[in-house]
Motif scaffolding. Sequence first.
Motif, PDB file in Angstrom:
ATOM      1  N   GLU A  87       0.826  -1.195   0.000  1.00 57.46           N
ATOM      2  CA  GLU A  87       0.000   0.000   0.000  1.00 57.46           C
ATOM      3  C   GLU A  87       0.867   1.254   0.000  1.00 57.46           C
ATOM      4  O   GLU A  87       0.595   2.215  -0.722  1.00 57.46           O
ATOM      5  CB  GLU A  87      -0.882  -0.034   1.245  1.00 57.46           C
ATOM      6  N   GLU A  88       1.939   1.225   0.810  1.00 62.55           N
ATOM      7  CA  GLU A  88       2.783   2.404   0.905  1.00 62.55           C
ATOM      8  C   GLU A  88       3.641   2.601  -0.341  1.00 62.55           C
ATOM      9  O   GLU A  88       3.915   3.720  -0.751  1.00 62.55           O
ATOM     10  CB  GLU A  88       3.673   2.306   2.157  1.00 62.55           C
ATOM     11  N   THR A  89       4.098   1.499  -0.932  1.00 64.08           N
ATOM     12  CA  THR A  89       5.001   1.616  -2.080  1.00 64.08           C
ATOM     13  C   THR A  89       4.232   1.671  -3.392  1.00 64.08           C
ATOM     14  O   THR A  89       4.303   2.639  -4.139  1.00 64.08           O
ATOM     15  CB  THR A  89       5.961   0.426  -2.103  1.00 64.08           C
ATOM     16  N   MET A  90       3.464   0.626  -3.654  1.00 70.20           N
ATOM     17  CA  MET A  90       2.806   0.504  -4.941  1.00 70.20           C
ATOM     18  C   MET A  90       1.658   1.503  -5.080  1.00 70.20           C
ATOM     19  O   MET A  90       1.382   1.981  -6.185  1.00 70.20           O
ATOM     20  CB  MET A  90       2.241  -0.909  -5.094  1.00 70.20           C
ATOM     21  N   GLY A  91       1.011   1.836  -3.959  1.00 70.29           N
ATOM     22  CA  GLY A  91      -0.083   2.801  -3.998  1.00 70.29           C
ATOM     23  C   GLY A  91       0.345   4.091  -4.687  1.00 70.29           C
ATOM     24  O   GLY A  91      -0.344   4.605  -5.570  1.00 70.29           O
ATOM     25  N   GLY A  92       1.511   4.588  -4.304  1.00 72.52           N
ATOM     26  CA  GLY A  92       2.033   5.820  -4.892  1.00 72.52           C
ATOM     27  C   GLY A  92       2.347   5.650  -6.373  1.00 72.52           C
ATOM     28  O   GLY A  92       2.042   6.517  -7.197  1.00 72.52           O
ATOM     29  N   LEU A  93       2.941   4.518  -6.702  1.00 68.48           N
ATOM     30  CA  LEU A  93       3.308   4.254  -8.099  1.00 68.48           C
ATOM     31  C   LEU A  93       2.067   4.252  -8.985  1.00 68.48           C
ATOM     32  O   LEU A  93       2.062   4.828 -10.076  1.00 68.48           O
ATOM     33  CB  LEU A  93       4.038   2.908  -8.201  1.00 68.48           C
ATOM     34  N   LEU A  94       1.009   3.615  -8.487  1.00 71.13           N
ATOM     35  CA  LEU A  94      -0.223   3.515  -9.276  1.00 71.13           C
ATOM     36  C   LEU A  94      -0.784   4.899  -9.579  1.00 71.13           C
ATOM     37  O   LEU A  94      -1.177   5.194 -10.702  1.00 71.13           O
ATOM     38  CB  LEU A  94      -1.270   2.685  -8.520  1.00 71.13           C
ATOM     39  N   VAL A  95      -0.797   5.745  -8.551  1.00 72.71           N
ATOM     40  CA  VAL A  95      -1.341   7.081  -8.753  1.00 72.71           C
ATOM     41  C   VAL A  95      -0.504   7.854  -9.764  1.00 72.71           C
ATOM     42  O   VAL A  95      -1.040   8.543 -10.641  1.00 72.71           O
ATOM     43  CB  VAL A  95      -1.417   7.838  -7.409  1.00 72.71           C
ATOM     44  N   SER A  96       0.829   7.731  -9.671  1.00 68.03           N
ATOM     45  CA  SER A  96       1.657   8.504 -10.595  1.00 68.03           C
ATOM     46  C   SER A  96       1.566   7.947 -12.015  1.00 68.03           C
ATOM     47  O   SER A  96       1.622   8.685 -12.988  1.00 68.03           O
ATOM     48  CB  SER A  96       3.113   8.548 -10.122  1.00 68.03           C
ATOM     49  N   LEU A  97       1.377   6.638 -12.128  1.00 69.99           N
ATOM     50  CA  LEU A  97       1.226   6.042 -13.463  1.00 69.99           C
ATOM     51  C   LEU A  97      -0.053   6.514 -14.140  1.00 69.99           C
ATOM     52  O   LEU A  97      -0.163   6.518 -15.360  1.00 69.99           O
ATOM     53  CB  LEU A  97       1.205   4.512 -13.370  1.00 69.99           C
ATOM     54  N   GLN A  98      -1.018   6.908 -13.305  1.00 65.56           N
ATOM     55  CA  GLN A  98      -2.296   7.321 -13.869  1.00 65.56           C
ATOM     56  C   GLN A  98      -2.163   8.600 -14.692  1.00 65.56           C
ATOM     57  O   GLN A  98      -3.022   8.896 -15.523  1.00 65.56           O
ATOM     58  CB  GLN A  98      -3.315   7.523 -12.751  1.00 65.56           C
ATOM     59  N   SER A  99      -1.081   9.353 -14.435  1.00 66.94           N
ATOM     60  CA  SER A  99      -0.910  10.580 -15.206  1.00 66.94           C
ATOM     61  C   SER A  99      -0.419  10.288 -16.631  1.00 66.94           C
ATOM     62  O   SER A  99      -0.351  11.163 -17.459  1.00 66.94           O
ATOM     63  CB  SER A  99       0.070  11.514 -14.491  1.00 66.94           C
ATOM     64  N   LEU A 100      -0.086   9.030 -16.887  1.00 69.00           N
ATOM     65  CA  LEU A 100       0.401   8.645 -18.217  1.00 69.00           C
ATOM     66  C   LEU A 100      -0.797   8.377 -19.137  1.00 69.00           C
ATOM     67  O   LEU A 100      -1.586   7.489 -18.857  1.00 69.00           O
ATOM     68  CB  LEU A 100       1.231   7.371 -18.069  1.00 69.00           C
ATOM     69  N   PRO A 101      -0.950   9.166 -20.227  1.00 69.59           N
ATOM     70  CA  PRO A 101      -2.049   8.865 -21.158  1.00 69.59           C
ATOM     71  C   PRO A 101      -1.884   7.445 -21.690  1.00 69.59           C
ATOM     72  O   PRO A 101      -0.773   7.044 -22.046  1.00 69.59           O
ATOM     73  CB  PRO A 101      -1.865   9.885 -22.274  1.00 69.59           C
ATOM     74  N   SER A 102      -2.949   6.701 -21.738  1.00 66.77           N
ATOM     75  CA  SER A 102      -2.801   5.273 -22.009  1.00 66.77           C
ATOM     76  C   SER A 102      -2.267   5.005 -23.404  1.00 66.77           C
ATOM     77  O   SER A 102      -1.709   3.944 -23.666  1.00 66.77           O
ATOM     78  CB  SER A 102      -4.125   4.568 -21.812  1.00 66.77           C
ATOM     79  N   ILE A 103      -2.407   5.974 -24.323  1.00 66.06           N
ATOM     80  CA  ILE A 103      -1.919   5.754 -25.682  1.00 66.06           C
ATOM     81  C   ILE A 103      -0.392   5.625 -25.678  1.00 66.06           C
ATOM     82  O   ILE A 103       0.206   5.057 -26.588  1.00 66.06           O
ATOM     83  CB  ILE A 103      -2.408   6.881 -26.631  1.00 66.06           C
ATOM     84  N   CYS A 104       0.234   6.130 -24.618  1.00 68.91           N
ATOM     85  CA  CYS A 104       1.695   5.980 -24.490  1.00 68.91           C
ATOM     86  C   CYS A 104       2.101   4.515 -24.379  1.00 68.91           C
ATOM     87  O   CYS A 104       3.269   4.180 -24.552  1.00 68.91           O
ATOM     88  CB  CYS A 104       2.200   6.714 -23.257  1.00 68.91           C
TER      89      CYS A 104
END
Lengths: 253, 309
Positions: A87-104
């Motif tokens: 939760e502490e590690t991957m939770g943050g990664l998931l949120v930051s990955l969300q800023s990546l437009p999926s077409i990338c």
Amino acid sequence: MKRFAKHAIFYSVLVGVWLILAKLKIWPPYVFPTPRGVLDSLWAGFADHSFWIAIAVSMKRMLIGYSLSVVLGMVLGLGVASNKFLEETMGGLLVSLQSLPSICWLPLAVLWFGLTEKAILFVVVMGSLLSVTIAMETGRQQMPKIYGMAGRNLGAHGLKLFWYVLLPASLPYILSGLKQGWAFAWRSLISGEMIFVSLGLGQLLMMGRDLNDMSQVIAVMILIVVIGYLVDGLVFKTIERRLQHKWGLAPAT
Amino acid sequence: MTPNAAHQSPLTSDHRCPIRPAPATRVRPSTATLVVPLRHVNRNGIPKVSLDGISLSYKTNDGSQLLALDNINLRVKAGEFLCIVGPSGCGKSTLLHLIAGLQPATSGKVLIDDKQVEGTGTDRILIFQELGLFPWLTVGQNVEFGMKMKGISKAERNERTDYYLRLVHLTQFKDSYSHQLSGGMRQRVALARALASEPDVLLMDEPFAALDAQTRDLLHDELERIWSETGRTIIFVTHNVREAVRLGDRVALFTFRPGRIKREFVIDLPRPRQLEHVTVAKSAREILDHLREEINKSLEEQYGHEAVR
Ligand SMILES: Nc1ncnc2c1ncn2[C@@H]1O[C@H](COP(=O)(O)OP(=O)(O)OP(=O)(O)O)[C@@H](O)[C@H]1O
Ligand SMILES: [Mg+2]
């Protein structure tokens, strides 16, 4: 009734302005089509089945891709929520990955899967997976603990506990995430289809461009909006209403 | 079946003195190992529920430990009706959660039929203080839930659901959702849901707190009847000392934090009892005096000495 009247007035005015602008012929018709031209394109598209086929192909991809990401997202979200370290590690990664437009993800997908159906599905999954995962993770945390305890107390364990208790209990908390996931998946699909030739609505859009057929472009755009709206308005609104009725939640206005 | 049918608890004896502390707690402080009095074990000599030196501390937000339960030793014999009273926050709910196997104790053991509890089990069903009814299911489906998890056939589930809904007078509300019911009705649904699982041990956490007097009296009668007919073991937590005396074979009084058993009272009044009866009131008064001491302690801790005066 009143609402309907308001909408009728608004859209008549919109089409009226469009009609006037088109009649003034400020821009050539291949840049600014008439409402009539768009209507003809829609008619022709449905008449020669090309629109039906495109819709069917796109919807099939959506259903497969979205279902995959819902299942994966729920498993991932539950996993992350039930483990402090994750939760502490991957939770943050998931949120930051969300800023990546999926077409990338498309270049990566093409390198992995080639110009195939799988590559498109991959982009769709990546478009909605994060929304679903994050929704499930927060839903699991917000959901009152009493339901899980009551379920265990009454003899539900493992998969049964998940299916009969945790999932329905978290549904009100994850529904908006599921809806967002659907919207993201829809956008990802259309962008994916636009980039490589593969039937579907996205490709119809690009075909319109290639043929300099602005009417078709607009017609397909209208189609994409209407389908997105219908799924939201019919499928998700219905689920939402039924939930509110069962749980006694105030209807969202 | 009339609710008021006269029935004699197997535990009722002909003692003159209607109330007295259990012999074990009289001779030893509650923190010492309790010597099990004979009447609290079943024929095989094995108590139904047995708590051996149960302690539990919670981590508080500032990182320190809060000792909620301190060395609880308790035996409940099969078919016994034990009531637990104590001031708010003394760990009554926590204790029931432990027995239900929903959380582990910091130290000590919970034994059911001499076997250590390692988690939840449908031989023990808890009626939560917060009820925990499932809002996505109808009343009927809530009652049916435990049986469904056990894999009981649809036909039998329907039959039992109807039976227990009738018992709590909620037949017409079978298809309602819990938010459409009043607080007291919800408590009755929770009672029906627990009974429908037909557990050996019924753990009840203030189940009648939100009921009007008439419904409560009725459910007291029903519970007493079900208990005496089925031989279930019941551990019943309440704030209401009279209710405890009305229902219990024995009343255990808990101290304020950390929760310990301060004293046990054997209730030797004949059944069926009436909440308003003078003997019940008399017994309750004695327990209440002890409880008040603990409540005062809890108030002092929370508000300082002024509040108690
Ligand atoms: N999850 C928790 N985390 C930290 N402390 C807790 C937790 N649950 C309970 N406590 C503390 O443990 C103590 C006992 O709580 P418990 O709910 O068992 O009391 P209770 O006797 O049932 O009270 P009441 O009669 O008001 O229901 C309380 O002081 C409470 O603050
Ligand atoms: Mg409590």
